[in-house]
Scaffold this motif. Structure first.
Motif, PDB file in Angstrom:
ATOM      1  N   LEU A   1      48.926 -50.818 -13.209  1.00 43.40           N
ATOM      2  CA  LEU A   1      50.305 -50.967 -12.762  1.00 43.40           C
ATOM      3  C   LEU A   1      51.027 -49.645 -12.922  1.00 43.40           C
ATOM      4  CD1 LEU A   1      52.516 -52.489 -15.535  1.00 43.40           C
ATOM      5  CD2 LEU A   1      50.053 -52.350 -15.869  1.00 43.40           C
ATOM      6  N   GLY A   2      52.070 -49.487 -12.116  1.00 38.39           N
ATOM      7  CA  GLY A   2      52.907 -48.303 -12.209  1.00 38.39           C
ATOM      8  C   GLY A   2      54.135 -48.567 -13.053  1.00 38.39           C
ATOM      9  N   VAL A   3      54.643 -47.506 -13.669  1.00 38.02           N
ATOM     10  CA  VAL A   3      55.862 -47.589 -14.470  1.00 38.02           C
ATOM     11  C   VAL A   3      56.730 -46.390 -14.097  1.00 38.02           C
ATOM     12  CG1 VAL A   3      56.860 -47.662 -16.784  1.00 38.02           C
ATOM     13  CG2 VAL A   3      54.620 -48.700 -16.364  1.00 38.02           C
ATOM     14  N   GLY A   4      58.032 -46.639 -13.879  1.00 38.60           N
ATOM     15  CA  GLY A   4      58.912 -45.545 -13.498  1.00 38.60           C
ATOM     16  C   GLY A   4      60.341 -45.759 -13.910  1.00 38.60           C
ATOM     17  N   VAL A   5      61.140 -44.709 -13.729  1.00 35.81           N
ATOM     18  CA  VAL A   5      62.576 -44.721 -14.029  1.00 35.81           C
ATOM     19  C   VAL A   5      63.330 -44.961 -12.726  1.00 35.81           C
ATOM     20  CG1 VAL A   5      64.509 -43.395 -14.942  1.00 35.81           C
ATOM     21  CG2 VAL A   5      62.228 -43.108 -15.928  1.00 35.81           C
ATOM     22  N   PHE A   6      64.110 -46.024 -12.683  1.00 35.98           N
ATOM     23  CA  PHE A   6      64.883 -46.374 -11.492  1.00 35.98           C
ATOM     24  C   PHE A   6      66.307 -46.729 -11.927  1.00 35.98           C
ATOM     25  CE2 PHE A   6      60.458 -47.285 -10.648  1.00 35.98           C
ATOM     26  CZ  PHE A   6      60.251 -46.745  -9.385  1.00 35.98           C
ATOM     27  N   PRO A   7      67.166 -45.725 -12.124  1.00 39.71           N
ATOM     28  CA  PRO A   7      68.522 -46.008 -12.619  1.00 39.71           C
ATOM     29  C   PRO A   7      69.343 -46.787 -11.596  1.00 39.71           C
ATOM     30  CG  PRO A   7      68.259 -43.671 -12.088  1.00 39.71           C
ATOM     31  CD  PRO A   7      66.920 -44.293 -11.936  1.00 39.71           C
ATOM     32  N   ILE A   8      69.826 -47.940 -12.008  1.00 44.99           N
ATOM     33  CA  ILE A   8      70.600 -48.790 -11.112  1.00 44.99           C
ATOM     34  C   ILE A   8      71.994 -48.200 -10.909  1.00 44.99           C
ATOM     35  CG2 ILE A   8      71.649 -50.289 -12.862  1.00 44.99           C
ATOM     36  CD1 ILE A   8      71.027 -52.671 -11.017  1.00 44.99           C
ATOM     37  N   SER A   9      72.612 -48.561  -9.807  1.00 43.95           N
ATOM     38  CA  SER A   9      73.968 -48.089  -9.545  1.00 43.95           C
ATOM     39  C   SER A   9      74.775 -49.202  -8.883  1.00 43.95           C
ATOM     40  CB  SER A   9      73.938 -46.821  -8.680  1.00 43.95           C
ATOM     41  OG  SER A   9      75.213 -46.191  -8.675  1.00 43.95           O
ATOM     42  N   ILE A  10      75.815 -48.843  -8.187  1.00 40.64           N
ATOM     43  CA  ILE A  10      76.777 -49.811  -7.662  1.00 40.64           C
ATOM     44  C   ILE A  10      76.831 -49.740  -6.141  1.00 40.64           C
ATOM     45  CG2 ILE A  10      78.195 -49.775  -9.739  1.00 40.64           C
ATOM     46  CD1 ILE A  10      80.089 -47.837  -8.250  1.00 40.64           C
ATOM     47  N   ASP A  11      77.439 -50.756  -5.560  1.00 45.47           N
ATOM     48  CA  ASP A  11      77.646 -50.799  -4.108  1.00 45.47           C
ATOM     49  C   ASP A  11      78.920 -50.018  -3.790  1.00 45.47           C
ATOM     50  OD1 ASP A  11      77.941 -51.345  -1.459  1.00 45.47           O
ATOM     51  OD2 ASP A  11      77.764 -53.518  -1.641  1.00 45.47           O
TER      52      ASP A  11
END
Length: 498
Positions: free
Chosen positions: A250-260
């Protein structure tokens, strides 16, 4: 809803007779139950950041959202939204709510993952309920997913779902995103059911976290279980590969969430007609026309550091660094998990502090702290953001904190200042904020004074700081988050199919 074991699932589940090529599964379904004056009940779609992020993908791929509708012991039949998204409810009983949600999710996992700000409770019956409800969610997902579908599992309440789905439907591509911090291994290992929880996560094809530090914690934990780890941490990519003894990778990564950001811009544009009626001016006048308005917007949660910011404000008033005739602090505290003891204690302490500060420093008819313990609508919240001079976001620990980003997104004119905890995920991106240690009241005070001094004495430098943050938020919105994660998941799917 079935509560049988995964290996006893019926043929429909195992064969994947659903026709949804993309499925989102989250604890909450984006709906609210509306009760009319005559007692008639109906359901309507509710907005939110996650809804905005994944709705375009759901619409494009004839997708389905699986989740709990927010009330116990009843749920609507599956129905489609106006935009064609199928909402598929999972019914929870009152017992489920108390033991799965209030118990294991929010009195065990929540404090554990937030670095033990309060002591987690380890209750075996709660764990049983957590397993049962995760099985129920996974079974529903398996029944609606088309052959070879992509499933995106959301957050800490459903960490067993990837593992159960892998048993039920090995044909699925499964992504998992954690919206809260992932703790250091020494803290995680306190969980009595740590191995089973970890196995559930590792059956995903891609796991996403907000921050590099979260990925490092997770990778270190996996190494402790003698798993093969390769690659390097990357942002918006699956830079790390973890290979299990059974050969699954499996892959693991950084995906910082943001806003609409587009929705916020639309709300602000629609609200401009209020300007002509002077609503912002009236709100300011109702506060006593202070020269500086501090604003806090939080769920009433012990992780948010609300009491500490109130104590910092009180000490600034007490020392004369802030003039109670010239400043006001607005604290909007949304009710949250109020039957849990630690939350009740937090509310009591916060409201006691509000009363004491107002008793000491307010004038008749003009409180220095304006406190509200209820939710506000999005358009009203936008007005508070615009009214504020200094936004106070001081959590002890936060996965990201979208309030900070929402405030910045309302500052197209580069006005205002942001005081931000260094332990909020948003601090990694909003580096021009006035960062503080939320455990150190002196440091909170220092950041508040730096912000107010800068707005008064160095406005151009403050505008440069806010402009940099504004551009960061506008360029890295929720669409980028969703597209990056799903793009990385799609790339892994193609790699595995070769």
């Amino acid at each position: 809803m079935s509560e049988t074991a995964p290996d006893s699932a019926d043929g429909n589940v195992a064969s994947g007779t659903g026709d949804n090529s993309f499925v989102v599964v989250a604890n909450r379904l984006p709906v609210d139950m509306i009760i009319e004056s005559d007692g008639t009940k109906s359901w309507q779609e509710s907005p939110g950041g996650l809804v905005s992020a994944v709705s375009p993908v759901l619409e494009k791929h004839q997708g389905c959202w699986v989740g709990w509708p927010g009330v116990t012991d009843e749920a609507p039949e599956p129905f489609r939204t106006e935009r064609g998204v199928l909402l598929h409810p999972v019914e929870l009983t009152q017992h489920d709510f108390e033991e799965f949600y209030e118990g294991f999710s929010n009195a065990t996992l929540w404090p554990l993952y937030h670095n033990l700000i309060v002591t987690p409770e380890f209750n075996r019956s709660w764990w049983d309920a957590y397993r049962d409800v995760n099985l129920r969610f996974a079974t529903e997902v398996a029944s609606v997913a088309a052959p070879g579908a992509t499933v995106w599992v959301q957050d800490y309440q459903l960490q067993l779902v990837p593992g159960i789905l892998r048993q039920l439907r090995p044909d699925l591509t499964i992504g998992f995103f954690l919206h809260i911090p992932f703790p250091p291994p020494d803290i995680y290992r306190q969980l009595p059911w740590r191995s089973e929880m970890l196995r559930g996560l590792l059956d995903a094809d891609l796991i996403g976290f907000h921050l590099e530090s979260n990925v490092r914690n997770f990778v270190e934990l996996c190494r402790g279980y003698d798993m093969e780890v390769s690659g390097e941490i990357k942002v918006r990519e699956a830079g790390i590969t973890i290979t299990l003894p059974n050969g699954h990778s499996l892959g693991v990564g950084v995906f910082p969430i943001s806003i609409d950001t587009s929705a916020i811009a639309a709300t602000l544009a629609a609200d401009t007609h209020h300007e002509s009626h002077g609503e912002l001016e009236q709100m300011h006048h109702n506060m006593g026309s202070p020269s500086t308005v501090f604003l806090g917007v939080d769920r009433l949660d012990y992780t948010k550091g609300i009491l500490q910011r109130l104590l910092a404000f009180e000490e600034l008033l007490d020392s004369g660094a802030l003039d109670p005739k010239e400043v006001a602090l607005v604290q909007l505290a949304t009710p949250s998990r109020e039957r849990i003891d630690s939350y009740r204690t937090t509310r009591s302490n916060v409201e006691e502090a509000v009363g004491r500060i107002n008793g000491r420093f307010s004038q008749i008819g003009r409180p220095v702290v304006h406190y509200q313990h209820r939710s506000v609508t999005k358009d009203v919240l936008m007005r508070y953001y615009r009214l504020a001079d200094v936004m106070l976001v001081t959590p002890f620990r936060d996965g990201m904190n979208l309030v900070a980003k929402e405030f910045v997104a309302t500052r197209a004119d580069s006005s205002g200042a942001l005081v931000l905890s260094e332990f909020a995920g948003a601090a990694d991106e909003l580096t021009q904020a006035h960062l503080c240690n939320p455990f150190d009241i002196e440091d909170i005070k220092k950041a508040m004074l730096q912000a107010t001094w800068g707005l008064k004495n160095n406005p151009e430098a403050m505008k440069e700081r806010m402009s940099a943050m504004y551009n960061q938020v506008m360029e890295h919105d929720v669409d980028l988050w969703a597209n990056a994660f799903l793009g990385a998941l799609g790339a892994l799917e193609q790699k595995h199919s070769v």
